[in-house]
Design a protein around this motif. Structure first.
Motif, PDB file in Angstrom:
ATOM      1  N   ALA A  56       0.879  -1.162   0.000  1.00 29.98           N
ATOM      2  CA  ALA A  56       0.000   0.000   0.000  1.00 29.98           C
ATOM      3  C   ALA A  56       0.913   1.206   0.000  1.00 29.98           C
ATOM      4  CB  ALA A  56      -0.860   0.022   1.257  1.00 29.98           C
ATOM      5  N   PRO A  78      -4.439   4.946  -2.509  1.00 30.53           N
ATOM      6  CA  PRO A  78      -5.705   5.611  -2.215  1.00 30.53           C
ATOM      7  C   PRO A  78      -6.124   6.454  -3.430  1.00 30.53           C
ATOM      8  CG  PRO A  78      -3.889   6.653  -1.006  1.00 30.53           C
ATOM      9  CD  PRO A  78      -3.304   5.488  -1.738  1.00 30.53           C
ATOM     10  N   LEU A 112      -1.319  -0.904  -4.145  1.00 33.25           N
ATOM     11  CA  LEU A 112      -2.634  -0.353  -3.796  1.00 33.25           C
ATOM     12  C   LEU A 112      -2.467   1.109  -3.402  1.00 33.25           C
ATOM     13  CD1 LEU A 112      -3.069  -3.499  -3.377  1.00 33.25           C
ATOM     14  CD2 LEU A 112      -4.876  -2.831  -1.783  1.00 33.25           C
ATOM     15  N   CYS A 121      -5.947   1.522   2.702  1.00 31.63           N
ATOM     16  CA  CYS A 121      -5.192   0.643   1.790  1.00 31.63           C
ATOM     17  C   CYS A 121      -4.311  -0.316   2.577  1.00 31.63           C
ATOM     18  CB  CYS A 121      -4.276   1.465   0.890  1.00 31.63           C
ATOM     19  SG  CYS A 121      -5.130   2.375  -0.373  1.00 31.63           S
ATOM     20  N   GLU A 147      -6.494   1.221  -7.464  1.00 33.08           N
ATOM     21  CA  GLU A 147      -6.870   2.427  -6.726  1.00 33.08           C
ATOM     22  C   GLU A 147      -8.034   2.079  -5.814  1.00 33.08           C
ATOM     23  OE1 GLU A 147      -7.138   4.949 -10.444  1.00 33.08           O
ATOM     24  OE2 GLU A 147      -5.947   6.273  -9.145  1.00 33.08           O
ATOM     25  N   ILE A 148      -7.923   2.506  -4.552  1.00 34.05           N
ATOM     26  CA  ILE A 148      -8.890   2.105  -3.525  1.00 34.05           C
ATOM     27  C   ILE A 148      -9.531   3.365  -2.931  1.00 34.05           C
ATOM     28  CG2 ILE A 148      -9.130   0.776  -1.361  1.00 34.05           C
ATOM     29  CD1 ILE A 148      -7.876  -0.937  -3.548  1.00 34.05           C
TER      30      ILE A 148
END
Ligand SMILES: *Cc1c(COP(=O)(O)O)cnc(C)c1O
Ligand SMILES: [Zn+2]
Length: 500
Positions: A168, A195, A193, A224, A216-217
Motif C-alpha cells: 500500500a 488511495p 494499492l 489501503c 486504486e482504492i
C-alpha cells in the motif's frame, strides 16, 4: 580502484564477508525468529519486528577509526553491489551475498549546503539531503534495495519462487517497489494499492510505467494498508511496506551516509525527518545507534521529527511531557501537501517509542524532539527553498518549516548544523506548486499564496503580429525577422533591459 590496490590493513575488509547472524526480534515480547522466511509481525503477539544481528558484538572488535577507513576506501571501489547502501554491508545486511544485491543507483544522495540568503532567513546553518536524486526519486529506494536484495537471495536459493511483491502506498513506496520488482523480472511481479486520487499524477505514472498491477482504492492510505495486511495474511504475497523490517534495515544507510559526509563528526548536528508511517525515522534512529555502539561516531546527533498539523499522531504522542502518561491515539488525517506523510496510524509507532527511549538514554539526555507545522508554512518554505537553488519536495518544505519551529522552541541553536531530508524530488509534487500559484487550494488545506512567491509563464504573442511559426510551418525569412524583433522587443520591455 581494484581490491588489490588498497592499503594492506584495509584489503582484508574491502570486500565484506558475511558473518552476521540475523534474526527478527519482536518489539512487544522480544522473541526472536529466523530470517529464512519473510515475517512481518510476531506470530506470538502480533507486534512489529526489527532485524538484529546476533553477531553485532563482533563488529565492535574493529575499532571505530578502522571502520571509518574501510568505508572511506570503499567509496573508491567500482563493484556495483558495493556502490549503494551495501557500502555499509556489515551494518545493513551481513548475510546478503554480493551476488544477490540489487543496485539501481540508490543512496549516497547529495548533501547540499543551503543558499546563503536562505540560511540567513532561517537564522541557522543547514543542508538539504536531496533524496529526490534516488532512482525512483524518493528515499524509499534504500529500503527497497534492501528488501529486494533479500527476496532475490531467497529466490536464488530456491527458498521462494514466483514472488508477488505487494504494498500500500502514499505514492513513493509503490513507485519504488514497482521499479525494483520490474528489474527482477521474470522472478518477481508487483502489485500496488493506492488511495484513489490521493497520490500525484507523477507518482501514479511510475508504477504504471514499471508494469505493476495498480489498484486504486477509495479512502486514505490507512485503509489501503488494512487491505494489504489482510491480503498478506490470507495469501502468499511478499509485503513491501515498512512493516517489512528489511525496508527499515536498508534505510539505515541514510544515517551512515550523513555520518560519512561529515567525516563522522556528529557533534552539533541536528537531523530533520518528516514522519508519515514512521519507517524513515525508525531507520535513522537505529542507524545512528549502531554507528555509536561501534565507536564509528562518538556523539549522537539531535533528531527532530516533523509532522503536519493535518497528520500529527506522533507529535501528539510526544507532546505529553510525562513519559508515563503518554498514550498513542491514531488521528483521522486531513488533506496535506506533505501527502506522502498523510498517515494517521503509523505502522512503526512501537519501533519509534522503543528507539527514542534507547536513543535518549544512550545520549544521557533528550536528543529526539518532535515539532508540528502548518500547511501554509510547508508550502511557503518549500517554494522559498526552491527559489534559492534547491529541489525540495513538499516534505523538504515540511522539514524546513520544522527547522523554523525548532529554532523558536530552542531545540536547535546557532551552533548546530541542521540536515533536512528532502525525501522526494520536487517534480513529484509540482501539482501543489501549481495549486499554490493559481490559488486553488480547497479550504481544508488552509493555504493561500504569498503573492511575492507566485510565478506564472508569460505568453509573448504581440496582438497585431499575424504570422508566427508553428511546428512544421516555418516562416518566410522576412516574416521571421519581424517575428524575431517584435518578440525580442517585448521581452526586453518586460525585463526592462538596457541597450548595449
Ligand atoms: C514515505 C514518505 C515520507 C514518510 O516517511 P515514513 O517512513 O513513512 O515516515 C515522507 N516523504 C516522502 C516523499 C515519502 O515518500
Ligand atoms: Zn511478540
Amino acid at each position: 580502484m581494484k581490491p588489490e590496490s588498497f592499503p594492506k590493513n584495509i584489503r582484508p575488509h574491502i570486500i565484506p564477508e558475511h558473518k552476521g547472524e540475523l534474526v527478527y526480534r519482536c518489539l512487544g515480547c522480544d522473541r526472536e525468529y529466523g530470517i529464512e522466511k519473510l515475517l512481518y509481525t510476531c506470530p506470538d503477539c502480533g507486534m512489529v519486528l526489527l532485524i538484529h544481528d546476533l553477531n553485532f558484538a563482533f563488529l565492535k572488535k574493529i575499532p571505530g577509526k578502522k571502520w571509518r577507513d574501510i568505508f572511506d576506501y570503499r567509496r573508491m571501489i567500482k563493484i556495483p553491489a558495493l556502490k549503494g547502501i551495501y557500502r555499509y554491508h556489515e551494518f545493513i545486511g551481513p548475510i546478503i551475498p554480493l551476488s544477490s544485491v540489487i543496485y539501481l543507483g540508490e543512496g549516497h544522495t547529495p548533501l547540499i549546503e543551503a543558499n546563503y540568503l536562505l540560511q540567513k532567513k532561517v537564522g541557522m546553518r543547514f543542508f538539504f539531503k536531496n533524496d529526490g536524486q534516488n532512482p525512483s526519486a524518493s528515499f524509499k529506494d534504500r529500503g527497497m534495495a534492501s528488501a529486494f536484495s533479500y527476496i532475490n537471495f531467497l529466490v536464488q536459493n530456491k527458498l521462494v519462487s514466483d514472488v508477488l511483491a505487494i504494498c500500500a502506498s502514499t505514492g513513493d513506496t509503490s513507485a519504488s517497489a514497482a521499479l525494483y520488482a520490474s528489474y527482477l523480472e521474470p522472478n518477481i511481479k508487483s502489485a500496488v494499492l493506492l488511495p484513489h486520487k490521493k497520490v500525484t499524477p507523477q507518482q501514479l505514472s511510475q508504477p504504471l510505467g514499471s508494469g505493476a498491477s495498480v489498484f486504486e482504492i477509495p479512502g486514505v492510505f490507512d485503509d489501503c494498508m488494512k487491505i494489504v495486511e489482510n491480503l498478506s495474511e490470507k495469501y502468499n504475497v511478499a509485503l513491501l511496506n515498512s512493516k517489512n523490517a528489511w525496508r527499515i534495515l536498508g534505510q539505515e544507510s541514510y544515517s551512515y551516509e550523513i555520518a560519512q559526509d561529515f567525516e563522522y563528526d556528529m557533534s552539533n548536528k541536528a537531523i530533520f525527518v518528516p514522519i508519515g508511517n514512521a519507517g524513515n525515522i525508525t531507520a535513522v534512529l537505529n542507524g545512528f545507534i549502531k554507528f555509536y555502539a561501534t565507536g564509528i561516531i562518538n556523539v549522537l546527533p539531535k533528531i527532530i521529527g516533523v509532522q503536519s498539523e493535518h497528520a500529527n499522531p506522533v507529535f501528539n504522542y510526544y507532546s505529553e511531557p510525562d513519559a508515563q502518561k503518554r498514550k498513542f491515539i491514531p488521528v483521522t488525517v486531513k488533506p496535506s501537501v506533505a501527502q506522502a506523510a498523510m498517515i494517521g496510524n503509523p505502522v512503526s509507532m512501537p519501533r519509534v517509542i522503543k528507539l527514542v527511549e534507547t536513543y535518549n538514554s544512550l545520549a544521557g539526555k533528550e536528543r529526539v524532539f518532535f515539532v508540528e507545522v502548518k500547511e501554509q508554512a510547508i508550502m511557503d518554505w518549500q517554494i522559498t527553498a526552491n527559489r534559492h537553488g534547491h529541489i525540495a519536495c513538499t516534505h523538504g518544505g515540511e522539514c524546513l518549516a520544522g527547522l523554523v519551529v525548532a529554532v523558536k522552541r530552542g531545540f536547535v541553536s546557532k551552533k548546530d548544523y541542521a540536515v533536512l531530508d528532502s525525501t522526494a524530488h520536487a517534480l513529484k509534487f509540482s501539482g501543489f506548486q501549481d495549486m499554490y500559484f493559481e490559488n486553488k487550494f480547497s479550504h481544508e488545506y488552509g493555504i493561500s499564496p504569498d503573492k511575492s512567491l507566485v510565478n506564472f509563464p508569460v505568453l509573448i504573442h504581440p496582438k497585431d503580429l499575424k504570422k508566427v511559426p508553428a511546428p512544421g510551418k516555418p516562416l518566410k525569412e522576412s516574416d521571421f525577422k519581424t517575428f524575431l524583433n517584435r518578440v525580442s522587443d517585448e521581452i526586453a520591455e518586460i525585463l526592462n533591459l538596457k541597450n548595449k
